[in-house]
Structure formats: C-alpha cells, structure tokens
Enzyme design. Sequence first.
Site, PDB file in Angstrom:
ATOM      1  N   ARG A  64     -17.279 -46.245  26.980  1.00 13.87           N
ATOM      2  CA  ARG A  64     -16.940 -47.438  27.428  1.00 13.87           C
ATOM      3  C   ARG A  64     -16.579 -47.882  28.987  1.00 13.87           C
ATOM      4  NH1 ARG A  64     -13.752 -48.162  23.117  1.00 13.87           N
ATOM      5  NH2 ARG A  64     -15.520 -49.674  21.451  1.00 13.87           N
ATOM      6  N   LYS A 112     -26.658 -49.908  40.930  1.00 14.63           N
ATOM      7  CA  LYS A 112     -28.009 -50.474  39.394  1.00 14.63           C
ATOM      8  C   LYS A 112     -28.078 -49.205  39.010  1.00 14.63           C
ATOM      9  CE  LYS A 112     -30.454 -54.485  41.443  1.00 14.63           C
ATOM     10  NZ  LYS A 112     -32.368 -55.353  41.895  1.00 14.63           N
ATOM     11  N   GLU A 137     -39.408 -46.824  51.430  1.00 11.85           N
ATOM     12  CA  GLU A 137     -38.795 -47.815  51.519  1.00 11.85           C
ATOM     13  C   GLU A 137     -38.010 -47.208  52.650  1.00 11.85           C
ATOM     14  OE1 GLU A 137     -37.992 -50.171  48.731  1.00 11.85           O
ATOM     15  OE2 GLU A 137     -38.815 -49.040  47.021  1.00 11.85           O
ATOM     16  N   LYS A 197     -28.624 -50.789  53.487  1.00 14.54           N
ATOM     17  CA  LYS A 197     -28.467 -51.115  51.874  1.00 14.54           C
ATOM     18  C   LYS A 197     -27.092 -51.258  51.551  1.00 14.54           C
ATOM     19  CE  LYS A 197     -29.602 -50.608  48.022  1.00 14.54           C
ATOM     20  NZ  LYS A 197     -30.457 -50.079  46.248  1.00 14.54           N
ATOM     21  N   GLU A 252     -27.254 -59.299  43.317  1.00 16.77           N
ATOM     22  CA  GLU A 252     -28.067 -59.914  44.128  1.00 16.77           C
ATOM     23  C   GLU A 252     -28.782 -61.671  43.637  1.00 16.77           C
ATOM     24  OE1 GLU A 252     -31.937 -57.313  42.851  1.00 16.77           O
ATOM     25  OE2 GLU A 252     -33.128 -58.669  42.876  1.00 16.77           O
ATOM     26  N   ARG A 257     -29.166 -59.977  48.404  1.00 16.82           N
ATOM     27  CA  ARG A 257     -29.771 -58.776  48.041  1.00 16.82           C
ATOM     28  C   ARG A 257     -31.289 -58.625  47.782  1.00 16.82           C
ATOM     29  NH1 ARG A 257     -26.798 -53.896  43.843  1.00 16.82           N
ATOM     30  NH2 ARG A 257     -28.352 -52.618  44.312  1.00 16.82           N
ATOM     31  N   ASN A 304     -36.032 -56.745  48.138  1.00 18.48           N
ATOM     32  CA  ASN A 304     -37.177 -57.036  47.594  1.00 18.48           C
ATOM     33  C   ASN A 304     -38.682 -57.323  48.291  1.00 18.48           C
ATOM     34  OD1 ASN A 304     -35.930 -56.221  44.849  1.00 18.48           O
ATOM     35  ND2 ASN A 304     -35.798 -58.246  44.416  1.00 18.48           N
ATOM     36  N   HIS A 322     -42.047 -55.600  47.176  1.00 15.14           N
ATOM     37  CA  HIS A 322     -42.176 -55.773  45.985  1.00 15.14           C
ATOM     38  C   HIS A 322     -42.471 -56.391  44.590  1.00 15.14           C
ATOM     39  CE1 HIS A 322     -38.940 -52.632  47.373  1.00 15.14           C
ATOM     40  NE2 HIS A 322     -38.830 -52.108  46.070  1.00 15.14           N
ATOM     41  N   HIS A 357     -44.870 -54.693  43.015  1.00 14.67           N
ATOM     42  CA  HIS A 357     -44.617 -54.609  41.386  1.00 14.67           C
ATOM     43  C   HIS A 357     -45.978 -54.731  40.139  1.00 14.67           C
ATOM     44  CE1 HIS A 357     -40.312 -54.688  41.201  1.00 14.67           C
ATOM     45  NE2 HIS A 357     -40.084 -53.326  41.747  1.00 14.67           N
ATOM     46  N   HIS A 360     -43.773 -45.448  43.165  1.00 16.41           N
ATOM     47  CA  HIS A 360     -43.240 -47.041  43.692  1.00 16.41           C
ATOM     48  C   HIS A 360     -43.497 -47.448  44.931  1.00 16.41           C
ATOM     49  CE1 HIS A 360     -40.455 -50.174  43.175  1.00 16.41           C
ATOM     50  NE2 HIS A 360     -39.814 -49.204  44.027  1.00 16.41           N
TER      51      HIS A 360
HETATM   52  N1  LIG Z   1     -31.913 -48.001  40.766  1.00 15.63           N
HETATM   53  C1  LIG Z   1     -31.731 -48.516  41.586  1.00 15.63           C
HETATM   54  O1  LIG Z   1     -31.605 -49.340  42.925  1.00 15.63           O
HETATM   55  C2  LIG Z   1     -33.319 -48.579  41.866  1.00 15.63           C
HETATM   56  C3  LIG Z   1     -34.196 -48.197  43.271  1.00 15.63           C
HETATM   57  C4  LIG Z   1     -34.920 -47.741  43.267  1.00 15.63           C
HETATM   58  C5  LIG Z   1     -35.897 -46.638  42.294  1.00 15.63           C
HETATM   59  N2  LIG Z   1     -34.952 -46.477  41.296  1.00 15.63           N
HETATM   60  C6  LIG Z   1     -35.853 -45.803  40.590  1.00 15.63           C
HETATM   61  O2  LIG Z   1     -36.361 -44.566  40.607  1.00 15.63           O
HETATM   62  C7  LIG Z   1     -37.613 -43.804  39.903  1.00 15.63           C
HETATM   63  C8  LIG Z   1     -37.753 -43.536  41.388  1.00 15.63           C
HETATM   64  O3  LIG Z   1     -37.530 -42.382  42.036  1.00 15.63           O
HETATM   65  P1  LIG Z   1     -37.798 -41.395  42.371  1.00 15.63           P
HETATM   66  O4  LIG Z   1     -39.071 -41.688  43.053  1.00 15.63           O
HETATM   67  O5  LIG Z   1     -36.687 -40.563  43.237  1.00 15.63           O
HETATM   68  O6  LIG Z   1     -38.514 -40.132  41.377  1.00 15.63           O
HETATM   69  P2  LIG Z   1     -38.673 -39.282  40.327  1.00 15.63           P
HETATM   70  O7  LIG Z   1     -36.952 -39.591  40.239  1.00 15.63           O
HETATM   71  O8  LIG Z   1     -39.205 -38.973  39.335  1.00 15.63           O
HETATM   72  O9  LIG Z   1     -38.396 -38.199  41.147  1.00 15.63           O
HETATM   73  C9  LIG Z   1     -40.138 -38.078  41.657  1.00 15.63           C
HETATM   74  C10 LIG Z   1     -40.659 -36.409  41.610  1.00 15.63           C
HETATM   75  O10 LIG Z   1     -39.510 -35.325  42.566  1.00 15.63           O
HETATM   76  C11 LIG Z   1     -39.186 -34.207  41.527  1.00 15.63           C
HETATM   77  N3  LIG Z   1     -37.852 -33.692  42.408  1.00 15.63           N
HETATM   78  C12 LIG Z   1     -36.918 -34.670  42.672  1.00 15.63           C
HETATM   79  N4  LIG Z   1     -36.087 -34.056  44.043  1.00 15.63           N
HETATM   80  C13 LIG Z   1     -37.074 -32.709  43.444  1.00 15.63           C
HETATM   81  C14 LIG Z   1     -36.680 -31.632  45.284  1.00 15.63           C
HETATM   82  N5  LIG Z   1     -35.420 -31.536  45.766  1.00 15.63           N
HETATM   83  N6  LIG Z   1     -37.548 -30.628  45.473  1.00 15.63           N
HETATM   84  C15 LIG Z   1     -38.631 -31.303  44.131  1.00 15.63           C
HETATM   85  N7  LIG Z   1     -38.731 -31.142  43.089  1.00 15.63           N
HETATM   86  C16 LIG Z   1     -37.766 -32.732  42.973  1.00 15.63           C
HETATM   87  C17 LIG Z   1     -38.806 -34.718  40.281  1.00 15.63           C
HETATM   88  O11 LIG Z   1     -38.797 -33.937  39.479  1.00 15.63           O
HETATM   89  C18 LIG Z   1     -39.845 -35.364  40.261  1.00 15.63           C
HETATM   90  O12 LIG Z   1     -40.651 -34.845  39.675  1.00 15.63           O
HETATM   91  C19 LIG Z   1     -37.800 -44.549  39.422  1.00 15.63           C
HETATM   92  O13 LIG Z   1     -38.064 -44.960  38.299  1.00 15.63           O
HETATM   93  C20 LIG Z   1     -37.398 -46.204  39.839  1.00 15.63           C
HETATM   94  O14 LIG Z   1     -37.281 -47.771  39.105  1.00 15.63           O
HETATM   95  C21 LIG Z   1     -34.168 -47.113  41.015  1.00 15.63           C
HETATM   96 ZN   LIG Z   2     -37.768 -49.971  45.998  1.00 19.17          ZN
END
Ligand SMILES: NC(=O)c1ccc[n+]([C@@H]2O[C@H](COP(=O)([O-])OP(=O)(O)OC[C@H]3O[C@@H](n4cnc5c(N)ncnc54)[C@H](O)[C@@H]3O)[C@@H](O)[C@H]2O)c1
Ligand SMILES: [Zn+2]
Length: 386
Positions: free
Chosen positions: A133, A155, A197, A243, A253, A257, A261, A264, A268, A282
Amino acid sequence: MTAPVRSAHAAEPEVVKVNLGTRSYDIVIGRGVADSLGARIAALRPGAKTFVVTDENVARQILPAILGTLGRAGVKTDSIVVPPGESSKSFPVFERVCEAIVAARIERGDLVIALGGGVIGDLAGFAAAVVRRGLDYVQVPTTLLAQVDSSVGGKTAIDSSHGKNLIGAFHQPILVVADTALLDTLPVREFRAGYAEMAKYGLLGDAAFFDWLDANRKEVFAGGNSSGGSARDHAIAVSCRAKAAIVARDERETGDRQLLNLGHTFGHALEAACGYSDQLLHGEAIAIGMALAFEFSASRQGLCSKAEAARVIRHLAAAGLPTRIQDIAPPPPSIGELMELIAQDKKIKCGRLTFILVRGIGDAFIETGVDAGEVRAFLSEKLSEQ
Ligand SMILES: NC(=O)c1ccc[n+]([C@@H]2O[C@H](COP(=O)([O-])OP(=O)(O)OC[C@H]3O[C@@H](n4cnc5c(N)ncnc54)[C@H](O)[C@@H]3O)[C@@H](O)[C@H]2O)c1
Ligand SMILES: [Zn+2]
C-alpha cells in the site's frame, strides 16, 4: 535563471527543492553525484533496505557503481533487471517487479530505487506506490528526459492496451539524484529527445532560458568535466527548477501543470500514429509538436509572430530534432488519422479542443476553446507542404 554557469571550482552539486509540504524532496544535480547515493540514503533513512529496479542497458553501464555506493554506506540491497524499452511498462513486467520487491522482504520504511530512464522511473514508481500500500522510493534518472522531466513530479504509470500511461498513480519520490555524468553513455538520439523537453521549459515560460540555450546548446550537448559547473548541469538544474515550481503549484494537473503539455497534443497523436515505436521517440514527437504549436499560434490564431515561430523551428532543427511531420519516415499519417488521434488524446467538447498555445517564446497559456476545424485545416496545410 540567467545566473551564470558556475565556475570550474564549484564542484558542489546543485540542489533543487520540490516544495510539496510534508512530501517535499530534493533533486540533487551534478557530475558524479551518484557516488554519494549510498551515504545520502543512509542519512535519510538509517537502517533502511533498498531494492533497485533497472533495465538491461543501465544494468550493464551503471548498476555495478550503484551497488558499490550502497555497499560502501552499509545499505543492504537487492535488485531486478527488466528488458529495456516501453514494453516493460506492461502488466506482466509490473507483476514481476512487485513480486520481486515483496520476495526481497522490502517493507514500510525501506526504499525502492528507480535506476534508469523514464520507463524505469514510471514502472518502479508505480510498483512503489502500490506494494504494501505504498513504499517510499528514490529516483536515479539516467536519461536526459528522465533528469529534466519524468523523475520529477510524481507521475507514475504503466501502459494499457487502450493507451499509454493509463494505469498509474501520483506518488512523489523522497529524493532524486541526477548524476549528469551518467548521460555520457546515452545514445545521442536519446539525448536530443530529452533536449526537446529541456527547450520546452524555455518555450513555455522562460524566454531568457531559451536565449541561453540558443547560445549554449553545443556546450549542453558536450557535457562537462569532472570539475563540475558545466553548461549541461546548469541547463538540467534550470529545467528541474521550472518543473518543480509548476508541480508545487499544481501537483495533480488541474491547472497550470497542463502547460507542461506544450507540443504534446500534436506530439502524442504523432507518437500514437507511429505505434510508440523507435520510428519516433517521445522527445522527437514533442519537438514536432512544439514547432506545430508555434506555427498554429502564429499562422492560424495570430497570437505570436511568424518570426518567433521560425526561430523556435531553427533552434530545434539545429539540435538535430525533427520539426515537420514530413521529417518522420516512412511517410506521415493521414489527416483523418491524426484528427482521430488528437480527439482521443484530448476529448473534443462541442467541436472545441484544449491546446497549449503561445503568445511568443516563453509565453504559453491554456486555451480550452480551440476550434477542431481550424486544427484540421492547419494540419492539412502542413501536410500538403513539400
Ligand atoms: N512520469 C512522467 O512525468 C513522465 C514524463 C515524461 C515521460 N515519461 C515516460 O518516460 C518514458 C520515456 O523515458 P526515456 O526517454 O528516458 O526512455 P527509456 O527509459 O526507455 O530510456 C531510453 C533508452 O536509453 C537506455 N538508457 C538509459 N540510461 C542510459 C544511459 N545512461 N546510458 C546508455 N543507455 C541508457 C535505456 O535502456 C533505453 O534503451 C516513457 O514511457 C514516458 O511515458 C514519464
Ligand atoms: Zn513529454
């Protein structure tokens, strides 16, 4: 924000506070700060056990050092390594992670550590939100996108067969440790996607930061050196501060917040049209989305000057990001498909859409009454361009 980049001898990490009352936490930013993770956790939660969630790529590059710092500080730890990529934000992987945390006897008072990009942060954060929990967790973001965006703000989510991020929770971390040296191994395409971003914070509310990025973009990409104080660290700190300020004003949001977007709604739709595949990351989708948001604000709404929209597009393109739907290969989706995806993302109410529009660089606002017909006409025009 225009404070100068710290000088070479200032190796102290930058600390950005996220002010959320009893759920406030620090974001610690700097080259090499992950070395202090064990000591920080031991100080914050004496005697706590930890459980590290990471992916295969990060496990290869970074996990040994993280286990090292935890071990040196006497912090007991277990870990799980999941496959890299968005497909790990799924029920089967989520189940494995939750069961592994329970099996490791992580209890209230212990900590989950999310070590990786946004995928790991979202997955591990959501597991922490629900196992027993609710367990506390620490974010150790390893991608630029995670350091400037997903690790901050609480998030967390996994994906549903109906769409991305549909199953999740708001669950704030108790600490974020953003070691900017970890980005040295990140593929440049991933770095660029995170940069989109970062540029977003300038574009939505901080024109001076955008000017600074315009002047220092190459240094941000180049990173820094072990003496600290690099342009990259500075830009990440400014982004986190932006942020943090927005999240502190509107954690769930319901208002401001939504400004995050910017780009976005278009973005999206393009991501969905590409099936969330490597065809379009993304951040790449958001770069096109922001370019479109500026052009739409300029050409269709008369809100912003065409020269400013052109400047934004020049900046993103110079960073190696796509800015036009035509930059996506293979060929872009049809107008009908795009409008359907936009309608799914943000419900159309009486032919009206909510969009983040701009009056100029650094001046975004929420517009709830955008005419869907105008958006369709604008996209048709863009798609017909050579
Ligand atoms: N929670 C939020 O507020 C929020 C905001 C924006 C995006 N997101 C989410 O984030 C995700 C995308 O995140 P991302 O772009 O970091 O992608 P990811 O986590 O898939 O990482 C991208 C790639 O880089 C590799 N990698 C990570 N760190 C590395 C490093 N230091 N050296 C070499 N390779 C490395 C990973 O293994 C992966 O293959 C999506 O699922 C999206 O929905 C969430
Ligand atoms: Zn984004």
